[in-house]
Every structure is written in structure tokens, then in C-alpha cells.
Design a protein around this motif. Structure first.
Motif, short mmCIF file in Angstrom:
data_model
loop_
_atom_site.label_atom_id
_atom_site.label_comp_id
_atom_site.label_asym_id
_atom_site.label_seq_id
_atom_site.Cartn_x
_atom_site.Cartn_y
_atom_site.Cartn_z
N GLU B 221 5.20 -28.36 -6.43
CA GLU B 221 6.22 -28.97 -5.57
C GLU B 221 6.73 -27.97 -4.53
OE1 GLU B 221 9.31 -30.17 -8.25
OE2 GLU B 221 9.44 -28.18 -9.14
N GLY B 222 7.28 -28.51 -3.46
CA GLY B 222 7.83 -27.67 -2.41
C GLY B 222 7.81 -28.40 -1.08
N LYS B 223 8.14 -27.66 -0.02
CA LYS B 223 7.99 -28.24 1.31
C LYS B 223 6.68 -27.77 1.89
CE LYS B 223 12.67 -29.16 2.55
NZ LYS B 223 13.77 -29.00 3.47
N VAL B 224 6.26 -28.41 2.98
CA VAL B 224 5.03 -27.97 3.62
C VAL B 224 5.37 -27.00 4.74
CG1 VAL B 224 2.97 -28.68 4.87
CG2 VAL B 224 3.92 -30.18 3.11
N ARG B 225 4.72 -25.85 4.69
CA ARG B 225 4.88 -24.91 5.81
C ARG B 225 3.58 -24.86 6.59
NH1 ARG B 225 6.84 -18.60 5.68
NH2 ARG B 225 5.48 -17.91 7.36
N TRP B 226 3.72 -25.11 7.90
CA TRP B 226 2.56 -25.05 8.81
C TRP B 226 2.74 -23.87 9.73
CZ3 TRP B 226 2.77 -25.35 14.17
CH2 TRP B 226 1.54 -25.52 14.84
N ASN B 227 1.72 -23.05 9.85
CA ASN B 227 1.77 -21.91 10.76
C ASN B 227 0.78 -22.10 11.89
OD1 ASN B 227 2.59 -20.93 8.00
ND2 ASN B 227 3.11 -19.17 9.25
N MET B 242 2.97 -35.54 6.05
CA MET B 242 1.87 -36.49 5.91
C MET B 242 1.87 -37.50 7.05
SD MET B 242 0.87 -38.99 2.73
CE MET B 242 -0.72 -39.82 2.70
N LYS B 243 3.07 -37.95 7.43
CA LYS B 243 3.15 -38.95 8.51
C LYS B 243 2.66 -38.38 9.84
CE LYS B 243 7.36 -40.46 7.19
NZ LYS B 243 8.68 -41.09 7.29
N LEU B 244 2.77 -37.06 9.99
CA LEU B 244 2.38 -36.45 11.27
C LEU B 244 0.91 -36.04 11.31
CD1 LEU B 244 5.57 -34.29 11.88
CD2 LEU B 244 4.84 -36.29 13.21
N ILE B 245 0.22 -36.17 10.18
CA ILE B 245 -1.22 -35.84 10.19
C ILE B 245 -1.95 -36.94 10.95
CG2 ILE B 245 -3.31 -35.52 8.79
CD1 ILE B 245 -1.51 -34.55 6.50
N ASN B 246 -2.79 -36.53 11.87
CA ASN B 246 -3.61 -37.50 12.60
C ASN B 246 -5.01 -37.52 12.00
OD1 ASN B 246 -4.84 -39.17 14.49
ND2 ASN B 246 -5.20 -37.46 15.92
N GLU B 247 -5.30 -38.59 11.26
CA GLU B 247 -6.64 -38.74 10.69
C GLU B 247 -7.52 -39.44 11.72
OE1 GLU B 247 -7.08 -39.67 6.23
OE2 GLU B 247 -5.36 -40.85 6.90
N THR B 256 -16.43 -40.08 6.88
CA THR B 256 -15.60 -38.98 6.41
C THR B 256 -14.61 -38.58 7.50
OG1 THR B 256 -17.46 -38.25 5.07
CG2 THR B 256 -15.65 -36.70 5.35
N LYS B 257 -13.33 -38.89 7.25
CA LYS B 257 -12.33 -38.64 8.28
C LYS B 257 -12.06 -37.16 8.44
CE LYS B 257 -10.00 -42.99 7.27
NZ LYS B 257 -8.83 -43.56 6.59
N ARG B 258 -11.68 -36.79 9.63
CA ARG B 258 -11.18 -35.45 9.93
C ARG B 258 -9.67 -35.55 10.15
NH1 ARG B 258 -16.69 -35.90 9.37
NH2 ARG B 258 -17.81 -34.09 10.12
N SER B 259 -8.97 -34.41 10.18
CA SER B 259 -7.52 -34.45 10.36
C SER B 259 -7.03 -33.36 11.31
CB SER B 259 -6.80 -34.23 9.02
OG SER B 259 -7.35 -35.02 8.02
N HIS B 260 -6.03 -33.71 12.11
CA HIS B 260 -5.34 -32.74 12.97
C HIS B 260 -3.85 -32.78 12.67
CE1 HIS B 260 -8.51 -32.52 16.47
NE2 HIS B 260 -8.87 -31.83 15.40
N PHE B 261 -3.20 -31.65 12.89
CA PHE B 261 -1.73 -31.60 12.90
C PHE B 261 -1.36 -30.86 14.18
CE2 PHE B 261 2.40 -29.69 11.99
CZ PHE B 261 3.08 -30.77 11.44
N GLU B 262 -0.39 -31.39 14.92
CA GLU B 262 -0.08 -30.84 16.25
C GLU B 262 -1.35 -30.78 17.10
OE1 GLU B 262 2.75 -30.41 17.51
OE2 GLU B 262 4.20 -29.96 15.93
N GLU B 263 -2.16 -31.81 16.96
CA GLU B 263 -3.38 -31.99 17.76
C GLU B 263 -4.44 -30.92 17.55
OE1 GLU B 263 -2.26 -32.78 21.82
OE2 GLU B 263 -0.69 -34.13 21.12
#
Lengths: 265, 424
Positions: B221-227, B242-247, B256-263
Motif C-alpha cells: 500500500e501507499g501512494k504512487v510516486r512518478w518521477n 490510474m485514471k490518468l494512465i493513457n492506455e 496488447t495495450k501500451r500505456s503512457h503517463f503525462e504522454e
């Protein structure tokens, strides 16, 4: 089908699935390594970069074909294997991916998951035996690795291997578990092939049939349904349990029971 | 120049690679996943809340614990179920067993041979009999722990919404403790082997993300840290992330989906965790990291292998500590949370062996599943892996074809991709 070659060639291959059954084989640990000393591992992509052999005396295969290439591949694997043994609920019954067949809305399922559905294979899910003849089946989700080990030892020695036609209840009672069905839980153990050691009811989780039905369930399934109805479970709720690992068509006798359970000499 | 690898063995699932370089420009670097789509999210709809997490577990036979638990967490979030600290304690133990189990498989059976040029593990095992014993001992600890607490080593089923169907006895925990104490030297020895390996020097610039938790090396458990690569960072809740992940899908490999965060692609997994949380590692794990001489944050994707080795030692130490401290817990008296099925929406995230795993559910008034989404670690990592391959190909194109192919496979394996998870 005993293998009397000096060093039989064994392969462990897979179609689409979770790959838990091949993990179970690796989990034999020292026993796996010892066994590997007596055989030639012909193709096991989990631990080998390249196949050592093209034809095999004994092939274990897990998963179900989904991609068109896999549907071709299973026929090819059959041609190259003297003895073909599907392992696990997917290969023997259809597995969880077969739920879409029973739902009857596989196109809708596909569109729910993907915006662009072009080029994504979405066939009905069928066990391996629906595509090619098979010689034996070791079912379960996952397989019981001890059962697979015993099977392999026996077949290498030229002996006959049988999965006793006993329901899950046999092992469950020997473990002195409280009967979940009597407690009112939706346990379908009475019509399911034992041999797993009943791990699920042992932790209070009702048997949901991952090993598929006994060869002959006779009226037992109807009787079980009556008990479940009396406990308050309706027809649909019971179907959802038998559908979970793809076994509903076998349990309802619409498809031959997958557990042939006896290798013939 | 076209590069085509039909099959990369020794990963979880079936995959290959297609690359194309035209006059020094990389036109394509695609990790081709050859798995059928099982349509898990589609088939989970309308299923009963009790069975959802068991169906979800079947996404992966290498890491079933994380699918079950994350699915349960998301359902607990959706239906406002608050579990007892003892429940979290046992789930953390399950997670530790899962991580050492999966890492031992990947490190020893999948990746190690790449450093010695062996193509067959059976040859590797002959070469390193005592390291083989170490690896098997660690896997046996993981299997034993998951079997005893979870009810079965592959697809465990004792964990449920609100707690556990069956609680382990004191005796069982003592057995696990003894095994963990005995396995710790093996874990350290195996990890030290990986600390001394020479990793290819591939420096790429990448974003990464993991759970963070100020109290511990975050796994459950915890928060997600993105660097971000320009040293920016975000720390947000699992649901918000999770809501901000762009699949998204690509034409060449649509199932097979790919994913971006902050594009942009981002890395998840042992290296991301190490980069974010190394200060919270246990003592022996810290020593192994120090021995490796690797400075954090590392931007070399091959260090994911090292990260897993460090984590094996950390997790075995953690099992010893957690069970050693259990005196304050009275597992025999714990009750599962009381709760009612209800309409809701919930999120769950966990650090799977291969990185962040996300589940979201919407439930109906009877608790049945209405909507569902699952984003697996490999579905996040593939886009990152493809960027690394793109960055490395011009260099690799100068090498002989066999060497080039081996290096590509080695990089793919360093990510420890799980293709059955990625496609599900």
C-alpha cells in the motif's frame, strides 16, 4: 502408450493461458532436476532458448488456442508428439477464458476491452481435445504437480496411470474438513474429479470444479442441483459456478467428459 | 536493415521483436506479443464479488497473489470495507512470498544465462549447482509461505474481501519463520552474485513510477510516486494515478495495450522501486546494493535485474522481521470486517514483482461486477522497453547479427515481461 525409449524426449509447451501449470512443473524443484537427468528435455521454452528436438515422445501442453497461429500450431504439435497430454483446466476444459462462450456475447466482450478490434482474434474457446486427439488429460487449475510427476514416472516405466474416479469429497473428508455443502455453501465437489487434495474446501472455499466432472456423474448432478436449490441458489447461480473453469458443457454432458483418465497400452 | 526475432524464450508468455533501421534512423522497434486476448475485463462483468478475485488470479500463474489481492483491494475500496491490521499483515506476508518467488524464477532461470552465454538452464544448473540450490530454496520458501497462508502456492484462495477465509496458526507462522531464517544466507549469496555481474552500460533517460510509503519499502500500500526525466515528480493516490494512465493500442500488435503517463512511457518494477525507496531497504539488502557500486537513481534498465536481487534479500529479511514481531498480533482472535454489498467504485494498486498493478471496479447493488479495468505492470513497461530498444538499436546495428540478437533478447528479459499479464 508407455515410452520404452532409453532416454525419452519430453516437451512442455503452451498456448494462451496463465502459464501456472508450467510453473508447477518447475516447482517440482529437485524432483524436476532429477527427472531431467533421465530424459531429454526436447522443448521447454520456459528454461531453454532453443528447442533441442523436433519430435517428442511425450508432450505436455497447457492453455487454449486463441490466435490463428496457435490453432495451426496445435495440429503441428500433435503431428510431432507420440503422446500428447493437455494439462490444466484451460487445455482440458477451456479455462476461465471460456466464460465468454457461455455469456454468448463475445463480440461485446471484445469491444468492452478494445477500442480498435481489428485483427484481434476472438474465436470460441475450446479445449485441446476439440482440435486434435489427445492421449490423456491432467486437469486442474493449476495441475497437481505431484500427480503430473507420478504420471510421468509411471509412463516412463511403461506402467498404466489412472486417476481414480472419486469425487473431491473423498479427499476432503479424509482431511476431516467440515462439509461446506452441508453448511449451505455452493460446493460442487460431489461431481468433480478428485486428485487435487481438496485444497479449496480445506480453507473454506467451496469446490468450483476446476478439475472437471467425474466420468460418470449419473443423476448426481441433478441431485446436487436440488440440494443447492434448497440452499437458495438458483439455476443461473449454479451455472455461473460450473462455467467458471469452462467445465459446464462437460458437467452437463454436452461434451464428453475430458478426463479419460486411463492410458491405454 | 530489418531485424526480426520470432520468439524470445525464457520470458513469461510468447513474444518476439521487429526492428527496422533506415540510414541510421530507427523506423520501428516493436515488441511483438503473441498471446491471445482472453478478454478478462469483459468476462468479469456480471460475475459475483466472491469469485471475481479468483477469476482475476488466472491472469498470471507466476504472480497470482498480486492479482487476487489487488482485485480484493479494489472491491474493498468500492464497497467501503475497512480491514483489520492483521489482515494487512498477512497480505503483506503473501506479497513478500510472491516477490521472492517470482524474482528467483526470473533471476536464476530466465536472466542469469544471458551473462554466461548459456542457452539452456540445464547447462547452467550443471555449472552452478550451489546457486541452483539457493534459487530453489528461495522458491520453496515463497511457495511454502503462499501455500500455508494462502491455501495453495499457485492461485491461492484464502484471502477474501474483508479478511481471510482461514487464518494461519502460530505453529504455521513459526515454520515459515524457520524456513525464512534458513533461506536468508541463500538469498544474500544469490543476490551477491547478481551484485557482482557486469551489466551492459545502457544509459537511457526515462520516467518511472512506484508506490511510496514513508513507513516501509512499499509493496502492499501507499501512494504512487512518478518521477519525470527532468527531475519533476508527482505523488498522488492510486486511483488518481490510474485514471490518468493513457492506455492505447498500436496497429502492429493491437491485442496488447501500451500505456503512457503525462504522454510519455514510464518504467515500473524493481528498478523504479529501488530508485524511489532504497533508503527503506533492510540492512542486508542495503549491503548488496552497496557492493554493486550502482548509484541511484539509476537510468540503466539492466539494473532492474540487480533491483530484483536486492529485493530478494530485502523480502526474506522482511519475512523474518514481520513474523518475529508478531507477538502483539492475536491471529486466532481476529474477525473479518463486517460489510454489505453495495453500489460503488473503487481502485486498488499493489507492487507486483514486475511493478505497479492497478484494478478498478464498479459494483452493482448486490456487489456483482458492473465495470472493470486492469492495468498490469508489463502493459505499462512495454512502451518503455520499446523506447529503450529504439535508443539502443543504432549501436546494436554495428554488431554481428547473432550478438545483436542476443543483446536484444537480454534487454527484453531484463524487464522480466509477463505477456499473459500484458494481454490478459
Amino acid at each position: 502408450m508407455p515410452l520404452r525409449n532409453k532416454k525419452p524426449i519430453i516437451a512442455v509447451l503452451g498456448m494462451t493461458c496463465c502459464e501456472g501449470c508450467r510453473v508447477a512443473i518447475v516447482d517440482l524443484g529437485e524432483r524436476f532436476l532429477k527427472l531431467a537427468g533421465h530424459i531429454i528435455v526436447g522443448d521447454f521454452p520456459f528454461i531453454q532458448e532453443h528447442a533441442k528436438k523436433k519430435s517428442f515422445d511425450l508432450t505436455f501442453i497447457e492453455g487454449t488456442p486463441i490466435l490463428p497461429s496457435q490453432i495451426e500450431e496445435i495440429k503441428e504439435i500433435r503431428r510431432r508428439s507420440k503422446v500428447l497430454v493437455p494439462i490444466g483446466a484451460c487445455a482440458c476444459l477451456g479455462g476461465i477464458q471460456e466464460i465468454k462462450n457461455y455469456r454468448g456475447d463475445k463480440e461485446n466482450c471484445l469491444q468492452y476491452v478494445y477500442k480498435n478490434v481489428d485483427q484481434i482474434a476472438n474465436p470460441d474457446i475450446k479445449p485441446i481435445s476439440a482440435y486434435v486427439p489427445v492421449d490423456f488429460e491432467l486437469t486442474g487449475c493449476p495441475i497437481n504437480k505431484d500427480e503430473l510427476f507420478e504420471f510421468t514416472k509411471k509412463i516412463l516405466a511403461g506402467d498404466v496411470f489412472r486417476v481414480p474416479q472419486r469425487p473431491i469429497c473423498y479427499e476432503c473428508q479424509r482431511k476431516q474438513n467440515e462439509c461446506l455443502l452441508q453448511k449451505g455453501l455452493p460446493c460442487i465437489g460431489p461431481v468433480i474429479l478428485g486428485g487435487c487434495g481438496a485444497p479449496c474446501p480445506s480453507v473454506g472455499y467451496p469446490c468450483d470444479g476446476c478439475r472437471g466432472p467425474l466420468q460418470k456423474t449419473g443423476k448426481n448432478f441433478d441431485n446436487l442441483k436440488k440440494i443447492l436449490n434448497n440452499h437458495g441458489y438458483n439455476e443461473r447461480e449454479i451455472e455461473m459456478i460450473t462455467e467458471r473453469f469452462g467445465g459446464r458443457d462437460q458437467i452437463e454432458n454436452k461434451l464428453k467428459p475430458q478426463n479419460t483418465n486411463e492410458n491405454k497400452n | 536493415m530489418k531485424i526480426k526475432i520470432d520468439h524470445v524464450a525464457k520470458i513469461e508468455g510468447h513474444g518476439g521483436f521487429i526492428g527496422e533501421i533506415v540510414k541510421g534512423d530507427v523506423k520501428a522497434a516493436i515488441f511483438m506479443v503473441n498471446e491471445g486476448a482472453r478478454l478478462l475485463e469483459g468476462i468479469l462483468r456480471d460475475r459475483h464479488y466472491e469469485e471475481a478475485s479468483q477469476i482475476a488470479a488466472r491472469i498470471c500463474g507466476v504472480c497470482p497473489v498480486v492479482h487476487t489481492l489487488t482485485s480484493i483491494k479494489a472491491l474493498e475500496d468500492a464497497m467501503d470495507v475497512a480491514v483489520a491490521s492483521e489482515t494487512i499483515y498477512l497480505r503483506k506476508l503473501l506479497m513478500l512470498g510472491q516477490i521472492i518467488n517470482s524474482h528467483a524464477l526470473h533471476l536464476f532461470f530466465f536472466s542469469l544465462a544471458d551473462f554466461f552465454g548459456d542457452k539452456d538452464d540445464l547447462a547452467l544448473i550443471k555449472k552452478f549447482p550451489s546457486y541452483t540450490k539457493n534459487a530453489l530454496q528461495i522458491r520453496e520458501l515463497g511457495n511454502f509461505l503462499i501455500d500455508k497462508i494462502g491455501g495453495r502456492s499457485i492461485h491461492p484462495l484464502a484471502a477474501e474481501i474483508g479478511g481471510f477465509k482461514k487464518w494461519p496458526t502460530e505453529e504455521t507462522l513459526n515454520e515459515i519463520l524457520k524456513m525464512a531464517q534458513a533461506a536468508l544466507p541463500s538469498a544474500i549469496r544469490l543476490a551477491n552474485l547478481f551484485a557482482r555481474l557486469k551489466y551492459p552500460d545502457l544509459q537511457t533517460s526515462f520516467n518511472w513510477a512506484s508506490l511510496v510509503n514513508e513507513n516501509e519499502y512499499a509493496i502492499y500500500e501507499g501512494k504512487v510516486r512518478w518521477n519525470g526525466k527532468n527531475e519533476e515528480e508527482q505523488i498522488i493516490s492510486e486511483g488518481a494515478f490510474m485514471k490518468l494512465i493513457n492506455e492505447f493500442q498500436i496497429k502492429a500488435n493491437p491485442q496488447t495495450k501500451r500505456s503512457h503517463f503525462e504522454e510519455e512511457p514510464y518504467l515500473v518494477g524493481a528498478l523504479a522501486r529501488l530508485n524511489n525507496n532504497a533508503s527503506l531497504l533492510n540492512l542486508e539488502a542495503k549491503k548488496i546494493l552497496e557492493l554493486s557500486g550502482v548509484k541511484l537513481p539509476s537510468r540503466n534498465p539492466f539494473h532492474n535485474i540487480l533491483g530484483q536481487a536486492v529485493e530478494i534479500a530485502h523480502c526474506v529479511e522482511e519475512i523474518v522481521t514481520l513474523i518475529g514481531q508478531r507477538k502483539e498480533l492475536k491471529l486466532s482472535k481476529v474477525k473479518n470486517a463486517q460489510w454489505q454489498p453495495q453500489i460503488g467504485r473503487g481502485y486498488g494498486a499493489i507492487e507486483a514483482p514486475r511493478g505497479l498493478l492497478f484494478y478498478s471496479y464498479e459494483t452493482k447493488d448486490n456487489g456483482d461486477i458492473k465495470e472493470c479495468n486492469i492495468i498490469t505492470p508489463t502493459a505499462q513497461n512495454i512502451a518503455r522497453l520499446e523506447e529503450d530498444l529504439k535508443a539502443w538499436l543504432p549501436d546494436l546495428s554495428k554488431k554481428a547479427s547473432r550478438k545483436r540478437e542476443n543483446m536484444i533478447k537480454m534487454l527484453i528479459r531484463s524487464y522480466d515481461p509477463c505477456l499473459t499479464c500484458a494481454t490478459h
